[in-house]
Design an enzyme around this catalytic site. Sequence first.
Site, PDB file in Angstrom:
ATOM      1  N   ALA A  22      -2.696  -1.935   2.083  1.00 13.41           N
ATOM      2  CA  ALA A  22      -3.787  -2.026   1.117  1.00 13.41           C
ATOM      3  C   ALA A  22      -3.912  -3.486   0.702  1.00 13.41           C
ATOM      4  O   ALA A  22      -2.966  -4.270   0.860  1.00 13.41           O
ATOM      5  CB  ALA A  22      -3.475  -1.141  -0.080  1.00 13.41           C
ATOM      6  N   GLY A  70      -0.217   0.831   3.653  1.00  9.60           N
ATOM      7  CA  GLY A  70      -1.406   1.655   3.915  1.00  9.60           C
ATOM      8  C   GLY A  70      -1.821   1.629   5.381  1.00  9.60           C
ATOM      9  O   GLY A  70      -2.431   2.580   5.870  1.00  9.60           O
ATOM     10  N   GLU A  79       0.259   4.166   6.976  1.00 10.93           N
ATOM     11  CA  GLU A  79      -0.217   5.465   6.487  1.00 10.93           C
ATOM     12  C   GLU A  79      -1.542   5.847   7.154  1.00 10.93           C
ATOM     13  O   GLU A  79      -1.774   7.011   7.497  1.00 10.93           O
ATOM     14  CB  GLU A  79      -0.366   5.411   4.960  1.00 10.93           C
ATOM     15  CG  GLU A  79       0.982   5.298   4.266  1.00 10.93           C
ATOM     16  CD  GLU A  79       0.891   4.977   2.777  1.00 10.93           C
ATOM     17  OE1 GLU A  79       0.091   4.094   2.405  1.00 10.93           O
ATOM     18  OE2 GLU A  79       1.605   5.609   1.989  1.00 10.93           O
ATOM     19  N   GLU A 124       6.101  -1.490   0.633  1.00 15.59           N
ATOM     20  CA  GLU A 124       5.637  -1.512  -0.759  1.00 15.59           C
ATOM     21  C   GLU A 124       6.769  -1.773  -1.741  1.00 15.59           C
ATOM     22  O   GLU A 124       6.577  -2.392  -2.783  1.00 15.59           O
ATOM     23  CB  GLU A 124       4.955  -0.175  -1.118  1.00 15.59           C
ATOM     24  CG  GLU A 124       3.649   0.083  -0.392  1.00 15.59           C
ATOM     25  CD  GLU A 124       3.798   0.848   0.915  1.00 15.59           C
ATOM     26  OE1 GLU A 124       4.908   0.811   1.513  1.00 15.59           O
ATOM     27  OE2 GLU A 124       2.820   1.478   1.346  1.00 15.59           O
TER      28      GLU A 124
HETATM   29  N1  CO8 Z   1      -3.246  -7.610   1.342  1.00 13.74           N
HETATM   30  C1  CO8 Z   1      -3.945  -8.754   1.187  1.00 13.74           C
HETATM   31  N2  CO8 Z   1      -3.759  -9.825   1.977  1.00 13.74           N
HETATM   32  C2  CO8 Z   1      -2.838  -9.746   2.956  1.00 13.74           C
HETATM   33  C3  CO8 Z   1      -2.071  -8.604   3.179  1.00 13.74           C
HETATM   34  C4  CO8 Z   1      -2.314  -7.465   2.317  1.00 13.74           C
HETATM   35  N3  CO8 Z   1      -1.670  -6.318   2.464  1.00 13.74           N
HETATM   36  N4  CO8 Z   1      -1.237  -8.809   4.202  1.00 13.74           N
HETATM   37  C5  CO8 Z   1      -1.473 -10.070   4.622  1.00 13.74           C
HETATM   38  N5  CO8 Z   1      -2.434 -10.644   3.873  1.00 13.74           N
HETATM   39  C6  CO8 Z   1      -2.988 -11.997   4.004  1.00 13.74           C
HETATM   40  C7  CO8 Z   1      -2.007 -13.064   3.540  1.00 13.74           C
HETATM   41  O1  CO8 Z   1      -2.050 -13.211   2.143  1.00 13.74           O
HETATM   42  C8  CO8 Z   1      -2.514 -14.268   4.290  1.00 13.74           C
HETATM   43  O2  CO8 Z   1      -3.637 -14.767   3.628  1.00 13.74           O
HETATM   44  P1  CO8 Z   1      -3.826 -16.394   3.452  1.00 13.74           P
HETATM   45  O3  CO8 Z   1      -3.961 -16.896   4.864  1.00 13.74           O
HETATM   46  O4  CO8 Z   1      -5.068 -16.519   2.659  1.00 13.74           O
HETATM   47  O5  CO8 Z   1      -2.590 -16.876   2.809  1.00 13.74           O
HETATM   48  C9  CO8 Z   1      -3.008 -13.677   5.618  1.00 13.74           C
HETATM   49  O6  CO8 Z   1      -3.194 -12.276   5.380  1.00 13.74           O
HETATM   50  C10 CO8 Z   1      -2.005 -13.835   6.743  1.00 13.74           C
HETATM   51  O7  CO8 Z   1      -0.760 -13.314   6.298  1.00 13.74           O
HETATM   52  P2  CO8 Z   1       0.612 -14.166   6.315  1.00 13.74           P
HETATM   53  O8  CO8 Z   1       0.334 -15.638   6.224  1.00 13.74           O
HETATM   54  O9  CO8 Z   1       1.528 -13.590   5.288  1.00 13.74           O
HETATM   55  O10 CO8 Z   1       1.116 -13.827   7.805  1.00 13.74           O
HETATM   56  P3  CO8 Z   1       2.598 -13.765   8.327  1.00 13.74           P
HETATM   57  O11 CO8 Z   1       2.494 -13.631   9.804  1.00 13.74           O
HETATM   58  O12 CO8 Z   1       3.407 -14.901   7.778  1.00 13.74           O
HETATM   59  O13 CO8 Z   1       3.212 -12.413   7.701  1.00 13.74           O
HETATM   60  C11 CO8 Z   1       3.157 -10.075   7.125  1.00 13.74           C
HETATM   61  C12 CO8 Z   1       2.672 -11.179   8.079  1.00 13.74           C
HETATM   62  C13 CO8 Z   1       4.674  -9.888   7.295  1.00 13.74           C
HETATM   63  C14 CO8 Z   1       2.454  -8.804   7.521  1.00 13.74           C
HETATM   64  C15 CO8 Z   1       2.851 -10.489   5.669  1.00 13.74           C
HETATM   65  O14 CO8 Z   1       1.487 -10.876   5.588  1.00 13.74           O
HETATM   66  C16 CO8 Z   1       3.067  -9.383   4.670  1.00 13.74           C
HETATM   67  O15 CO8 Z   1       4.200  -9.119   4.303  1.00 13.74           O
HETATM   68  N6  CO8 Z   1       1.979  -8.734   4.213  1.00 13.74           N
HETATM   69  C17 CO8 Z   1       2.018  -7.737   3.178  1.00 13.74           C
HETATM   70  C18 CO8 Z   1       2.525  -6.418   3.705  1.00 13.74           C
HETATM   71  C19 CO8 Z   1       2.620  -5.411   2.581  1.00 13.74           C
HETATM   72  O16 CO8 Z   1       3.351  -5.576   1.626  1.00 13.74           O
HETATM   73  N7  CO8 Z   1       1.867  -4.318   2.728  1.00 13.74           N
HETATM   74  C20 CO8 Z   1       1.862  -3.241   1.757  1.00 13.74           C
HETATM   75  C21 CO8 Z   1       0.733  -3.398   0.791  1.00 13.74           C
HETATM   76  S1  CO8 Z   1       0.745  -2.198  -0.485  1.00 13.74           S
HETATM   77  C22 CO8 Z   1       0.108  -0.799   0.248  1.00 13.74           C
HETATM   78  O17 CO8 Z   1      -0.272  -0.799   1.387  1.00 13.74           O
HETATM   79  C23 CO8 Z   1       0.028   0.447  -0.590  1.00 13.74           C
HETATM   80  C24 CO8 Z   1      -0.845   1.515   0.085  1.00 13.74           C
HETATM   81  C25 CO8 Z   1      -1.153   2.625  -0.860  1.00 13.74           C
HETATM   82  C26 CO8 Z   1      -2.274   3.540  -0.347  1.00 13.74           C
HETATM   83  C27 CO8 Z   1      -3.644   2.968  -0.472  1.00 13.74           C
HETATM   84  C28 CO8 Z   1      -4.249   3.187  -1.829  1.00 13.74           C
HETATM   85  C29 CO8 Z   1      -5.675   2.676  -1.999  1.00 13.74           C
END
Ligand code: CO8
Length: 258
Positions: free
Chosen positions: A66, A109, A112, A132
């Site tokens: 998400a 998400g 999921e 998460e």
């Molecule tokens: N949301 C928003 N932006 C994101 C997300 C995300 N989930 N994941 C990555 N991005 C963005 C980063 O902020 C970054 O943006 P910017 O270039 O502007 O800084 C861009 O995407 C590229 O990401 P990274 O630079 O971090 O890339 P890396 O290769 O270094 O890392 C990862 C990749 C490991 C995937 C890392 O981006 C990461 O850890 N992302 C977050 C993963 C996460 O925590 N996901 C869970 C989110 S919570 C959730 O999903 C709850 C779901 C509930 C159900 C839905 C209800 C509506």
Amino acid sequence: MNIIVEKNWDNHPHIALVKLNRPKVLNALSTDLMNELIDALFKLEDDKEVRVIVLTGDDRAFAAGADIAEMVEHTPVDKIMENRFRAWSQLPLIGKPIIAAVSGFALGGGCELAMTCDMIIAGDNAKFGQPEISIGAMPGAGGTQRLTRIIGKSKAMLMNLTGEMIDAKKAYDWGLVAKVVPAETLLQETFEIAKKIAAKAPVAVRLAKESINRAYETTLKEGMEFERRNFYLTFSSADQKEGMRAFLEKREAKYTGR
Ligand code: CO8
């Protein structure tokens, strides 16, 4: 456009490709994206020509979860009053088979969403996870429920409580994905699977999908009864007569979806 829909994918009249399209944020699932996705899926559901839907992201990510930037300041009241789970709760209402073709990250998400599809085909670069917990939250769309039913309690605990990702091979070994293929050929291989399904009788495919999904929601006895009724129901379709007659006449069946 957060979603790109390609009907007649690769000139196949019965297969549609749906692509998540927010590459800059690894296809983070914003509310707008999810609403566009569910609208697109319902359009395909209503389209008589479409028999199979493939859902994919890009090489780097199916979806990294998400949208954290959108969510960070949310309150539970926002989530309830803006009905942010509308799309999520409507996804299981799609009766046509949906195959998730996963390359790169399928996290939170994103994992999921892939699990809500009917099967997952993974590129060998795929990574699945429920991270998460690492950002002070927990899954909200099946990461503790669907995942636990698929891989079991202990492994679901491991993934959910450590937030660590698993690779495609482990996801296959644990039963989360149906097949692992080279990342470069993910879409072609998924297309071949979709083609096989699209060649089957659509009524039977729909009823079989419904029956398998019922297995997650009911007792074995009730599930067996449900399956039996759906089996009987296939005998009310013209396609069942066509399929069996074609077999006996040693020819290829021509299904109409009736
Ligand atoms: N949301 C928003 N932006 C994101 C997300 C995300 N989930 N994941 C990555 N991005 C963005 C980063 O902020 C970054 O943006 P910017 O270039 O502007 O800084 C861009 O995407 C590229 O990401 P990274 O630079 O971090 O890339 P890396 O290769 O270094 O890392 C990862 C990749 C490991 C995937 C890392 O981006 C990461 O850890 N992302 C977050 C993963 C996460 O925590 N996901 C869970 C989110 S919570 C959730 O999903 C709850 C779901 C509930 C159900 C839905 C209800 C509506």
